[in-house]
Write a protein that holds these residues in place. Structure first.
Motif, PDB file in Angstrom:
ATOM      1  N   LEU A   1       0.860  -1.177   0.000  1.00 26.69           N
ATOM      2  CA  LEU A   1       0.000   0.000   0.000  1.00 26.69           C
ATOM      3  C   LEU A   1       0.898   1.230   0.000  1.00 26.69           C
ATOM      4  O   LEU A   1       1.668   1.453   0.925  1.00 26.69           O
ATOM      5  CB  LEU A   1      -0.913   0.025   1.234  1.00 26.69           C
ATOM      6  CG  LEU A   1      -1.782   1.288   1.388  1.00 26.69           C
ATOM      7  CD1 LEU A   1      -2.693   1.478   0.183  1.00 26.69           C
ATOM      8  CD2 LEU A   1      -2.601   1.234   2.678  1.00 26.69           C
ATOM      9  N   ASP A   2       0.805   2.011  -1.055  1.00 30.03           N
ATOM     10  CA  ASP A   2       1.610   3.217  -1.179  1.00 30.03           C
ATOM     11  C   ASP A   2       0.683   4.433  -1.148  1.00 30.03           C
ATOM     12  O   ASP A   2      -0.052   4.703  -2.096  1.00 30.03           O
ATOM     13  CB  ASP A   2       2.398   3.200  -2.491  1.00 30.03           C
ATOM     14  CG  ASP A   2       3.458   4.302  -2.550  1.00 30.03           C
ATOM     15  OD1 ASP A   2       3.318   5.316  -1.836  1.00 30.03           O
ATOM     16  OD2 ASP A   2       4.431   4.143  -3.307  1.00 30.03           O
ATOM     17  N   VAL A   3       0.709   5.145  -0.032  1.00 28.29           N
ATOM     18  CA  VAL A   3      -0.051   6.387   0.127  1.00 28.29           C
ATOM     19  C   VAL A   3       0.921   7.510   0.489  1.00 28.29           C
ATOM     20  O   VAL A   3       0.657   8.339   1.351  1.00 28.29           O
ATOM     21  CB  VAL A   3      -1.165   6.246   1.197  1.00 28.29           C
ATOM     22  CG1 VAL A   3      -2.325   5.430   0.657  1.00 28.29           C
ATOM     23  CG2 VAL A   3      -0.620   5.620   2.478  1.00 28.29           C
ATOM     24  N   SER A   4       2.043   7.504  -0.185  1.00 29.36           N
ATOM     25  CA  SER A   4       3.052   8.529   0.059  1.00 29.36           C
ATOM     26  C   SER A   4       2.651   9.853  -0.577  1.00 29.36           C
ATOM     27  O   SER A   4       1.950   9.894  -1.585  1.00 29.36           O
ATOM     28  CB  SER A   4       4.417   8.076  -0.473  1.00 29.36           C
ATOM     29  OG  SER A   4       4.343   7.747  -1.847  1.00 29.36           O
TER      30      SER A   4
ATOM     31  N   GLY B   1      -4.268  14.704   3.768  1.00 31.44           N
ATOM     32  CA  GLY B   1      -5.427  14.287   4.544  1.00 31.44           C
ATOM     33  C   GLY B   1      -5.099  13.535   5.815  1.00 31.44           C
ATOM     34  O   GLY B   1      -5.955  13.324   6.678  1.00 31.44           O
ATOM     35  N   PHE B   2      -3.830  13.123   5.961  1.00 33.46           N
ATOM     36  CA  PHE B   2      -3.396  12.448   7.186  1.00 33.46           C
ATOM     37  C   PHE B   2      -1.901  12.682   7.355  1.00 33.46           C
ATOM     38  O   PHE B   2      -1.202  13.043   6.404  1.00 33.46           O
ATOM     39  CB  PHE B   2      -3.705  10.944   7.128  1.00 33.46           C
ATOM     40  CG  PHE B   2      -2.904  10.200   6.095  1.00 33.46           C
ATOM     41  CD1 PHE B   2      -1.721   9.552   6.438  1.00 33.46           C
ATOM     42  CD2 PHE B   2      -3.319  10.146   4.770  1.00 33.46           C
ATOM     43  CE1 PHE B   2      -0.967   8.879   5.484  1.00 33.46           C
ATOM     44  CE2 PHE B   2      -2.585   9.472   3.808  1.00 33.46           C
ATOM     45  CZ  PHE B   2      -1.414   8.843   4.167  1.00 33.46           C
ATOM     46  N   ASP B   3      -1.412  12.449   8.551  1.00 34.54           N
ATOM     47  CA  ASP B   3      -0.008  12.690   8.848  1.00 34.54           C
ATOM     48  C   ASP B   3       0.794  11.403   8.688  1.00 34.54           C
ATOM     49  O   ASP B   3       0.374  10.340   9.153  1.00 34.54           O
ATOM     50  CB  ASP B   3       0.137  13.225  10.281  1.00 34.54           C
ATOM     51  CG  ASP B   3       1.507  13.812  10.539  1.00 34.54           C
ATOM     52  OD1 ASP B   3       2.495  13.043  10.521  1.00 34.54           O
ATOM     53  OD2 ASP B   3       1.611  15.037  10.745  1.00 34.54           O
ATOM     54  N   GLU B   4       1.943  11.502   8.073  1.00 32.95           N
ATOM     55  CA  GLU B   4       2.778  10.311   7.855  1.00 32.95           C
ATOM     56  C   GLU B   4       3.235   9.670   9.161  1.00 32.95           C
ATOM     57  O   GLU B   4       3.564   8.487   9.191  1.00 32.95           O
ATOM     58  CB  GLU B   4       4.007  10.677   7.017  1.00 32.95           C
ATOM     59  CG  GLU B   4       4.978  11.619   7.689  1.00 32.95           C
ATOM     60  CD  GLU B   4       6.269  11.790   6.897  1.00 32.95           C
ATOM     61  OE1 GLU B   4       6.821  10.773   6.451  1.00 32.95           O
ATOM     62  OE2 GLU B   4       6.713  12.932   6.736  1.00 32.95           O
TER      63      GLU B   4
ATOM     64  N   ALA C   1       0.032   3.656  11.404  1.00 28.35           N
ATOM     65  CA  ALA C   1       1.172   2.745  11.325  1.00 28.35           C
ATOM     66  C   ALA C   1       0.829   1.389  11.930  1.00 28.35           C
ATOM     67  O   ALA C   1       1.220   0.339  11.395  1.00 28.35           O
ATOM     68  CB  ALA C   1       2.370   3.359  12.038  1.00 28.35           C
ATOM     69  N   LYS C   2       0.093   1.397  13.014  1.00 24.75           N
ATOM     70  CA  LYS C   2      -0.291   0.140  13.664  1.00 24.75           C
ATOM     71  C   LYS C   2      -1.248  -0.658  12.790  1.00 24.75           C
ATOM     72  O   LYS C   2      -1.104  -1.880  12.638  1.00 24.75           O
ATOM     73  CB  LYS C   2      -0.941   0.439  15.014  1.00 24.75           C
ATOM     74  CG  LYS C   2      -1.300  -0.815  15.812  1.00 24.75           C
ATOM     75  CD  LYS C   2      -1.859  -0.445  17.182  1.00 24.75           C
ATOM     76  CE  LYS C   2      -2.208  -1.701  17.976  1.00 24.75           C
ATOM     77  NZ  LYS C   2      -2.752  -1.366  19.324  1.00 24.75           N
TER      78      LYS C   2
ATOM     79  N   PHE D   1       4.487  -0.958   3.110  1.00 20.22           N
ATOM     80  CA  PHE D   1       3.597   0.181   3.369  1.00 20.22           C
ATOM     81  C   PHE D   1       4.414   1.461   3.363  1.00 20.22           C
ATOM     82  O   PHE D   1       5.468   1.542   4.003  1.00 20.22           O
ATOM     83  CB  PHE D   1       2.896   0.030   4.715  1.00 20.22           C
ATOM     84  CG  PHE D   1       2.078   1.255   5.105  1.00 20.22           C
ATOM     85  CD1 PHE D   1       0.880   1.517   4.465  1.00 20.22           C
ATOM     86  CD2 PHE D   1       2.530   2.125   6.083  1.00 20.22           C
ATOM     87  CE1 PHE D   1       0.128   2.640   4.808  1.00 20.22           C
ATOM     88  CE2 PHE D   1       1.795   3.249   6.427  1.00 20.22           C
ATOM     89  CZ  PHE D   1       0.583   3.506   5.783  1.00 20.22           C
ATOM     90  N   SER D   2       3.929   2.449   2.622  1.00 16.34           N
ATOM     91  CA  SER D   2       4.627   3.733   2.567  1.00 16.34           C
ATOM     92  C   SER D   2       3.634   4.881   2.691  1.00 16.34           C
ATOM     93  O   SER D   2       2.645   4.945   1.958  1.00 16.34           O
ATOM     94  CB  SER D   2       5.394   3.874   1.249  1.00 16.34           C
ATOM     95  OG  SER D   2       5.999   5.159   1.162  1.00 16.34           O
TER      96      SER D   2
END
Length: 290
Positions: free
Chosen positions: A234-237, A241-244, A250-251, A259-260
């Motif tokens: 899943l790449d949402v780099s 709309g959300f904080d990295e 992350a959990k 995951f990125s």
């Protein structure tokens, strides 16, 4: 000393393997004129399994894109085969290239300006497609046609879209007809509640999801993370709309091998769109064979 073996004496299967990798321009305008054996090899459908069409218009070759690549290709094609420029049709040219594959094409990237006729022709003539790449202009302009024909690509495994426009309807057809889809990539997408739920409900077995530079709220990302249980990538780099560094995100993503979320932030800023990539950023390197 033994005579060196000549290129033209290579086995046909070997030639076809090589020619399938040289690119459309060389395959059309360079390779066939070397010798008879090379010309014969270029007629084999296996040389035309990977069809990548750059940007072009659907009218006359003088109107083509600014960088000149496609204009040069068309000009060379028209000159080499001594065609009448005033009667040259890009749509007919694209259909001619597609016909060379004789139904064996497995990769298709259409031009942003491909006509409705080209889309329908590709659906009929490329039933074996495994990867389909459609740029944003094409998606936005021909959404209803794409929705109508996408179900014909029953072997589709990888779908790359340049826009999230009409995404729910596309996914509805894919869920019915394209049971092997394992990768969905949508560039610069707007993923709201409806889009997130469509991905979860319609593609429950999706393995790879690429949503770089999307607008996606935190709650909608949570929906994806909780609902897409079989994701390995899943790449949402670089999303908005959300904080990295969101710990809960992350959990929830801890079960996903790749995951990125690097560069993602809650809000847009003046620097966000500097260097913004085009719709067709390379998707390679994500574990696929492409």
């Amino acid at each position: 000393m033994e005579d060196e073996r000549k290129w033209e004496e290579l086995e046909v299967d070997c030639l076809m393997n090589i020619f399938g990798r040289v690119g459309m321009e060389s395959l059309l305008l360079d390779v066939p004129f070397v010798c008879k054996s090379w010309y014969k090899a270029t007629l084999d459908p296996s040389c035309w399994q990977y069809l990548t069409f750059p940007d072009l218009t659907v009218d006359r070759y003088l109107d083509f894109d600014e960088d000149g690549y496609w204009c040069t290709l068309i000009k060379r094609f028209v000159d080499e085969y001594r065609l009448d420029e005033s009667r040259f049709s890009v749509t007919a040219f694209v259909k001619f290239i597609i016909s060379r594959s004789k139904g064996k094409a497995i990769y298709l990237r259409l031009s942003p300006c491909a006509s409705e006729d080209v889309l329908k022709n590709a659906a009929d003539e490329c039933p074996a497609l495994k990867l389909l790449s459609l740029p944003s202009r094409l998606v936005n302009r021909n959404a209803s046609i794409i929705q109508e024909i996408i179900g014909k690509w029953t072997n589709l495994e990888y779908l790359v879209l340049g826009s999230s426009y009409n995404l729910e309807n596309f996914l509805g057809q894919i869920s019915i007809h394209c049971k092997n889809l394992c990768l969905l990539s949508v560039a610069n997408a707007d993923i709201g509640k409806d889009e997130a739920m469509a991905i979860v409900n319609l593609l429950p077995k999706l393995k790879q999801l690429i949503l770089k530079k999307a607008n996606i709220d935190r709650d909608d990302l949570v929906t994806l993370l909780q609902g897409c249980n079989e994701l390995v990538l899943l790449d949402v780099s670089n999303c908005i709309g959300f904080d990295e560094e969101d710990e809960e995100i992350a959990k929830l993503a801890s079960h996903i091998a790749n995951f990125s979320s690097q560069g993602s932030t809650l809000y847009d800023d003046d620097d966000y769109y500097e260097g913004h990539i085009s719709w067709d950023e390379d998707i390679y390197g994500y574990g696929s064979d492409w």
